[in-house]
Design a protein around this motif. Structure first.
Motif, PDB file in Angstrom:
ATOM      1  N   VAL A  98       0.866  -1.167   0.000  1.00 30.18           N
ATOM      2  CA  VAL A  98       0.000   0.000   0.000  1.00 30.18           C
ATOM      3  C   VAL A  98       0.907   1.223   0.000  1.00 30.18           C
ATOM      4  N   ARG A  99       0.621   2.183  -0.848  1.00 32.81           N
ATOM      5  CA  ARG A  99       1.465   3.373  -0.909  1.00 32.81           C
ATOM      6  C   ARG A  99       1.242   4.246   0.325  1.00 32.81           C
ATOM      7  N   PRO A 100       2.312   4.813   0.866  1.00 33.84           N
ATOM      8  CA  PRO A 100       2.186   5.632   2.082  1.00 33.84           C
ATOM      9  C   PRO A 100       1.222   6.799   1.939  1.00 33.84           C
ATOM     10  N   ALA A 101       1.054   7.307   0.709  1.00 29.94           N
ATOM     11  CA  ALA A 101       0.166   8.458   0.521  1.00 29.94           C
ATOM     12  C   ALA A 101      -1.306   8.086   0.658  1.00 29.94           C
ATOM     13  N   TRP A 102      -1.619   6.799   0.613  1.00 27.06           N
ATOM     14  CA  TRP A 102      -3.018   6.409   0.747  1.00 27.06           C
ATOM     15  C   TRP A 102      -3.503   6.726   2.156  1.00 27.06           C
ATOM     16  N   PRO A 103      -4.734   7.201   2.305  1.00 24.38           N
ATOM     17  CA  PRO A 103      -5.213   7.593   3.642  1.00 24.38           C
ATOM     18  C   PRO A 103      -5.285   6.396   4.587  1.00 24.38           C
ATOM     19  N   ALA A 104      -4.912   6.637   5.833  1.00 26.23           N
ATOM     20  CA  ALA A 104      -5.005   5.618   6.875  1.00 26.23           C
ATOM     21  C   ALA A 104      -6.276   5.772   7.698  1.00 26.23           C
TER      22      ALA A 104
END
Length: 331
Positions: A50-56
């Motif tokens: 999962v790319r770090p920029a994706w919202p958590a």
């Protein structure tokens, strides 16, 4: 899922029950990844990160009352509403979501599992129904009404069938998988070591498969116990817990290989166990907590993240009550 406070008492395929069922289940469960423990960008294409920029963390509509979550192709997450049975699809890259199945008065969508063919199997809670949604067309392909009334809570894909827990009765349901499945819902009574609570209270909750692909794992929320269940007979055996006293308020289960994640909703914790291949024992590895947890119920995995919905059972539900989903890192 659990609506009671901690400590409260709250044509058919012959392979299902036939002598060759165990081998069929084991092979099919292995081929299918034993449910949705591994996410896919599209059928058969694993997503490894999962790319770090994706919202958590992302919001859901006010009053939605999320309970179940499943992750499949896209990458997208499907979330069900305890309020009306509607289902939303969220793009995990942005957190934006939209309704793919409208709700109805008296409806509910609790446990969800997405198959590789795009079919989403939906537990109906107190509506005592089982629905199958084709996520490629957003049309229902089947609706089942078990003869035993109760609370259809959670679901796992196992062998050539989908298996559902009933929280209000000692029975599990099973329906055929696949676009050409057809047939009736079958019922398998729970026996052996199984402990059923008083009428109308939550007992059986989350459901998973054993690492060897030969049996089911069911959590009993008020008893705080995990059970290994033979799908042919319903015979339940208590799984020995090592390093933990129990799993009270155990809700959603997620197995990845020999690692079992148990979401303990009102405790706001995910308890992680190492299973032996047959799931006779479960050894505590660690616990996952997060200040964003607000009674999480179920979890789904994508890459190195677990995504959970906050059911907020300790907050009175109103049309204005806010809800969300959150992700935690597994590294």
């Amino acid at each position: 899922m659990s609506l009671t406070p901690p400590g409260s008492s709250r044509p058919t395929r012959r392979a299902v029950l036939g002598g060759a069922a165990a081998a069929t289940f084991a092979l099919a469960a292995t081929a299918a990844g034993a449910g949705t423990a591994t996410a896919h960008t599209r059928p058969g294409r694993p997503e490894s990160s999962v790319r770090p920029a994706w919202p958590a963390e992302f919001a859901l509509p006010d009053g939605f009352r999320p309970e179940g979550i499943a992750i499949g192709g896209g990458p997208y997450a499907y979330m069900g509403s305890l309020a009306d049975g509607s289902v939303r699809r969220a793009d995990l890259r942005t957190g934006e979501s939209r309704t793919v199945l409208a709700g109805a008065t008296g409806g509910a969508a609790t446990g969800l599992k997405l198959d590789r063919d795009g079919l989403l199997y939906i537990s109906g809670g107190l509506s005592a129904s089982i629905r199958v949604l084709d996520t490629r067309t957003n049309r229902l392909t089947a609706t089942y009404r078990p003869s035993t009334a109760g609370f259809v809570n959670d679901v796992i894909l196992y062998g050539d069938r989908a298996w559902f827990t009933n929280s209000h009765a000692p029975v599990i349901y099973t329906v055929p998988r696949g676009h050409g499945g057809g047939g009736d819902v079958r019922e398998v009574p729970l026996g052996g070591d199984w402990e059923q609570g008083p009428a109308g209270t939550i007992s059986a909750n989350g459901i998973e498969t054993t690492p060897d692909g030969r049996a089911l794992i069911v959590v009993n929320s008020p008893a705080g116990k995990l059970f290994r269940v033979d799908p042919r007979t319903g015979h339940a055996t208590v799984i020995t817990l090592r390093g933990a006293d129990g799993v009270v308020n155990g809700d959603g289960l997620l197995r990845v290989g020999r690692t079992l994640y148990v979401v303990q909703n009102r405790l706001n914790v995910i308890t992680v166990f190492d299973l032996d291949p047959r799931a006779r024992t479960a050894t505590l590895r660690r616990s996952i907590t997060d200040p964003r947890f607000d009674v999480p119920t179920t979890a789904a995995r994508l890459g190195d993240r677990l995504y959970l919905v906050n059911a907020r059972f300790t907050t009175p539900p109103t049309p204005e009550t806010t809800y969300n989903a959150v992700a935690v890192e597994l590294r």
